[in-house]
Design an enzyme around this catalytic site. Structure first.
Site, PDB file in Angstrom:
ATOM      1  N   LYS A 174       0.827  -1.301  -0.381  1.00  0.00           N
ATOM      2  CA  LYS A 174       0.008  -0.235  -0.220  1.00  0.00           C
ATOM      3  C   LYS A 174       1.074   1.060   0.357  1.00  0.00           C
ATOM      4  O   LYS A 174       2.009   0.953   0.057  1.00  0.00           O
ATOM      5  CB  LYS A 174      -0.945   0.022   1.177  1.00  0.00           C
ATOM      6  CG  LYS A 174      -1.700  -1.041   1.055  1.00  0.00           C
ATOM      7  CD  LYS A 174      -3.055  -1.140   2.182  1.00  0.00           C
ATOM      8  CE  LYS A 174      -3.642  -2.384   2.292  1.00  0.00           C
ATOM      9  NZ  LYS A 174      -5.079  -1.954   3.394  1.00  0.00           N
ATOM     10  N   GLU A 207      -9.723 -10.168  -7.803  1.00  0.00           N
ATOM     11  CA  GLU A 207      -8.759  -8.718  -7.773  1.00  0.00           C
ATOM     12  C   GLU A 207      -7.629  -9.427  -8.865  1.00  0.00           C
ATOM     13  O   GLU A 207      -6.562  -8.099  -8.605  1.00  0.00           O
ATOM     14  CB  GLU A 207      -7.946  -9.081  -6.681  1.00  0.00           C
ATOM     15  CG  GLU A 207      -9.019  -9.186  -5.902  1.00  0.00           C
ATOM     16  CD  GLU A 207      -8.840  -9.186  -3.750  1.00  0.00           C
ATOM     17  OE1 GLU A 207      -8.965  -8.662  -3.059  1.00  0.00           O
ATOM     18  OE2 GLU A 207      -8.207  -9.358  -3.577  1.00  0.00           O
ATOM     19  N   ASN A 229      -1.596   0.206   7.029  1.00  0.00           N
ATOM     20  CA  ASN A 229      -1.721  -1.111   7.573  1.00  0.00           C
ATOM     21  C   ASN A 229      -0.465  -2.114   6.524  1.00  0.00           C
ATOM     22  O   ASN A 229      -0.761  -3.424   6.655  1.00  0.00           O
ATOM     23  CB  ASN A 229      -2.244  -1.750   8.038  1.00  0.00           C
ATOM     24  CG  ASN A 229      -4.253  -1.862   6.611  1.00  0.00           C
ATOM     25  OD1 ASN A 229      -3.725  -2.258   5.509  1.00  0.00           O
ATOM     26  ND2 ASN A 229      -4.846  -2.856   7.251  1.00  0.00           N
ATOM     27  N   TYR A 278     -12.394  -1.895  -3.386  1.00  0.00           N
ATOM     28  CA  TYR A 278     -12.887  -1.886  -1.946  1.00  0.00           C
ATOM     29  C   TYR A 278     -14.575  -1.385  -1.825  1.00  0.00           C
ATOM     30  O   TYR A 278     -14.783  -1.880  -0.881  1.00  0.00           O
ATOM     31  CB  TYR A 278     -11.959  -0.700  -0.877  1.00  0.00           C
ATOM     32  CG  TYR A 278     -10.723  -1.598  -0.841  1.00  0.00           C
ATOM     33  CD1 TYR A 278     -10.443  -2.418  -0.459  1.00  0.00           C
ATOM     34  CD2 TYR A 278      -9.042  -0.671  -1.261  1.00  0.00           C
ATOM     35  CE1 TYR A 278      -9.643  -3.424   0.347  1.00  0.00           C
ATOM     36  CE2 TYR A 278      -8.639  -1.426  -0.483  1.00  0.00           C
ATOM     37  CZ  TYR A 278      -8.199  -2.934   0.505  1.00  0.00           C
ATOM     38  OH  TYR A 278      -7.374  -2.591   0.695  1.00  0.00           O
ATOM     39  N   HIS A 309      -2.194  -5.354   1.562  1.00  0.00           N
ATOM     40  CA  HIS A 309      -3.267  -6.458   1.249  1.00  0.00           C
ATOM     41  C   HIS A 309      -2.887  -7.894   0.755  1.00  0.00           C
ATOM     42  O   HIS A 309      -2.651  -8.067   0.196  1.00  0.00           O
ATOM     43  CB  HIS A 309      -4.416  -5.224   0.129  1.00  0.00           C
ATOM     44  CG  HIS A 309      -5.170  -6.107  -0.327  1.00  0.00           C
ATOM     45  ND1 HIS A 309      -6.229  -6.429   0.105  1.00  0.00           N
ATOM     46  CD2 HIS A 309      -5.105  -7.092  -1.811  1.00  0.00           C
ATOM     47  CE1 HIS A 309      -7.218  -6.841  -0.320  1.00  0.00           C
ATOM     48  NE2 HIS A 309      -6.712  -7.636  -1.873  1.00  0.00           N
TER      49      HIS A 309
HETATM   50  P1  ATP Z   1      -7.251  -5.910   3.062  1.00  0.00           P
HETATM   51  O1  ATP Z   1      -8.414  -6.123   2.398  1.00  0.00           O
HETATM   52  O2  ATP Z   1      -6.748  -4.161   2.711  1.00  0.00           O
HETATM   53  O3  ATP Z   1      -6.175  -7.002   2.823  1.00  0.00           O
HETATM   54  P2  ATP Z   1      -8.326  -6.844   5.662  1.00  0.00           P
HETATM   55  O4  ATP Z   1      -8.795  -7.641   4.823  1.00  0.00           O
HETATM   56  O5  ATP Z   1      -7.058  -6.863   7.174  1.00  0.00           O
HETATM   57  O6  ATP Z   1      -7.686  -5.705   4.393  1.00  0.00           O
HETATM   58  P3  ATP Z   1     -10.956  -5.061   5.285  1.00  0.00           P
HETATM   59  O7  ATP Z   1     -11.577  -5.858   6.641  1.00  0.00           O
HETATM   60  O8  ATP Z   1     -11.116  -6.371   4.571  1.00  0.00           O
HETATM   61  O9  ATP Z   1      -9.498  -5.817   5.984  1.00  0.00           O
HETATM   62  O10 ATP Z   1     -10.164  -3.593   5.888  1.00  0.00           O
HETATM   63  C1  ATP Z   1      -9.845  -3.758   4.502  1.00  0.00           C
HETATM   64  C2  ATP Z   1      -8.564  -2.250   4.419  1.00  0.00           C
HETATM   65  O11 ATP Z   1      -9.690  -0.777   5.121  1.00  0.00           O
HETATM   66  C3  ATP Z   1      -7.661  -2.397   5.933  1.00  0.00           C
HETATM   67  O12 ATP Z   1      -6.927  -3.275   5.334  1.00  0.00           O
HETATM   68  C4  ATP Z   1      -7.505  -0.401   6.178  1.00  0.00           C
HETATM   69  O13 ATP Z   1      -7.288  -0.721   5.254  1.00  0.00           O
HETATM   70  C5  ATP Z   1      -9.171  -0.364   5.974  1.00  0.00           C
HETATM   71  N1  ATP Z   1      -9.753  -0.630   6.917  1.00  0.00           N
HETATM   72  C6  ATP Z   1     -10.589  -1.635   8.331  1.00  0.00           C
HETATM   73  N2  ATP Z   1     -10.883  -2.047   8.543  1.00  0.00           N
HETATM   74  C7  ATP Z   1     -11.000  -0.032   9.407  1.00  0.00           C
HETATM   75  C8  ATP Z   1     -11.459   0.543  10.438  1.00  0.00           C
HETATM   76  N3  ATP Z   1     -12.416   0.116  11.652  1.00  0.00           N
HETATM   77  N4  ATP Z   1     -10.973   1.682  10.119  1.00  0.00           N
HETATM   78  C9  ATP Z   1      -9.990   2.711   8.821  1.00  0.00           C
HETATM   79  N5  ATP Z   1     -10.073   1.420   8.059  1.00  0.00           N
HETATM   80  C10 ATP Z   1     -10.423   0.973   8.190  1.00  0.00           C
HETATM   81 MG    MG Z   2      -9.732  -7.226   2.975  1.00  0.00          MG
END
Ligand code: ATP
Ligand code: MG
Length: 139
Positions: A11, A128, A114, A51, A117
């Protein structure tokens, strides 16, 4: 067991911080083969589509802004049990909950910024991969 494919993004936070190489090394040390990889930058429309599953969530606007703020590295990865295995290398979404030695524990600032992805299921991995790569990239 047969090889499985997954999709990953380094990211904008991690690319800007110069951590892409270290994250790539962690992925390779975990046994992943890099099938395809490039640096790119998401448009707002691409980030909203990518997303889209989160479009009703309160953090969606911030997530789109974050994902478009700078270059990213997109990767097609292959390994046995790749989808689950990459999620283990990544660590929990919130770095406060991520296990020692994971990418997010080492590098992530908070639950939004974070660093990485990874696809969460075979269906999303396929979608994807097609979103970013052509079939010819993935031979
Ligand atoms: P990713 O899909 O990016 O691999 P993930 O599967 O661990 O991450 P998801 O629940 O799919 O988590 O959320 C997608 C992304 O949205 C997260 O990686 C983060 O960048 C953001 N995100 C998720 N939850 C929150 C939150 N509560 N507040 C802010 N940003 C969030
Ligand atoms: Mg995810």
């Amino acid at each position: 067991m047969s090889a499985e494919r997954t999709f990953s993004i380094i990211k904008p936070d991690a690319v800007a911080a110069g951590q892409a190489g270290q994250i790539l090394a962690m992925i390779q040390e975990a046994g992943f083969k890099i099938l395809a990889m490039r640096m790119t930058r998401l448009t707002e429309a691409q980030a909203r589509e990518f997303y889209g599953v989160h479009s009703a969530r309160p953090f969606f606007g911030g997530l789109v802004k974050f994902m478009t703020e700078g270059p990213i590295v997109v990767m097609a990865l292959e390994r046995e049990n790749a989808i689950k295995g990459l999620r283990e290398v990544m660590g929990a979404t919130n770095p406060a909950n991520a296990a020692e030695g994971t990418v997010r524990k080492r590098f992530a600032a908070d639950i939004e910024r974070n660093c990485i992805h990874g696809s969460d299921a075979p269906e999303t991995a396929g979608q994807e991969l097609r979103f970013f790569f052509s079939g010819a990239d993935l031979l």
